[in-house]
Scaffold this motif. Structure first.
Motif, short mmCIF file in Angstrom:
data_model
loop_
_atom_site.label_atom_id
_atom_site.label_comp_id
_atom_site.label_asym_id
_atom_site.label_seq_id
_atom_site.Cartn_x
_atom_site.Cartn_y
_atom_site.Cartn_z
N LEU A 46 0.83 -1.21 0.00
CA LEU A 46 0.00 0.00 0.00
C LEU A 46 0.86 1.26 0.00
N GLU A 47 1.94 1.24 0.77
CA GLU A 47 2.84 2.40 0.80
C GLU A 47 3.47 2.62 -0.58
N LYS A 48 3.87 1.53 -1.23
CA LYS A 48 4.47 1.62 -2.56
C LYS A 48 3.44 2.15 -3.56
N ALA A 49 2.21 1.68 -3.46
CA ALA A 49 1.15 2.15 -4.35
C ALA A 49 0.90 3.64 -4.14
N GLY A 50 0.95 4.07 -2.88
CA GLY A 50 0.77 5.49 -2.58
C GLY A 50 1.86 6.35 -3.20
N ASN A 105 0.81 11.62 -10.14
CA ASN A 105 -0.22 12.63 -9.86
C ASN A 105 -1.63 12.05 -9.99
N ILE A 106 -1.82 10.85 -9.47
CA ILE A 106 -3.14 10.22 -9.51
C ILE A 106 -3.63 9.87 -8.10
N SER A 107 -3.05 10.52 -7.10
CA SER A 107 -3.39 10.17 -5.72
C SER A 107 -4.77 10.66 -5.30
#
Length: 92
Positions: free
Chosen positions: A63-67, A74-76
């Motif tokens: 999850l941290e890597k995906a974040g 710029n898709i957060s």
């Protein structure tokens, strides 16, 4: 000072393993539990680290890597619908 009885349930195997370890240390399970409560009160908190071991948390690391990737591209701030649409596009 008045004393009180505290009871809780645990798995038999956990209790047996704990008693075996404590026996090697020359302690009983009730003595150990009293020590734990005493230290809790002395420290005004848990007297040992309660952090997750990073090696034991692959889901959190993912999850941290995906974040980080989301911020990088710029898709957060995507909505759930936008996320589902992206997933659907990739699966086509």
């Amino acid at each position: 000072m008045a004393s009180t009885l505290i009871q809780f349930r645990t798995e038999d195997t956990e209790k047996i393993k704990s008693i075996q370890i404590l026996d090697k240390l020359g302690l009983t399970l009730p003595a150990y539990l009293k020590m734990c409560m005493s230290r809790l009160n002395q420290e005004q908190g848990i007297p040992f680290s309660m952090k997750l071991n990073e090696a034991d948390t692959p889901g959190i690391r993912a999850l941290e890597k995906a974040g980080k990737i989301a911020k990088e591209y710029n898709i957060s701030d995507m909505s759930p619908d936008e996320i589902n649409a992206e997933i659907a596009d990739v699966r086509k």
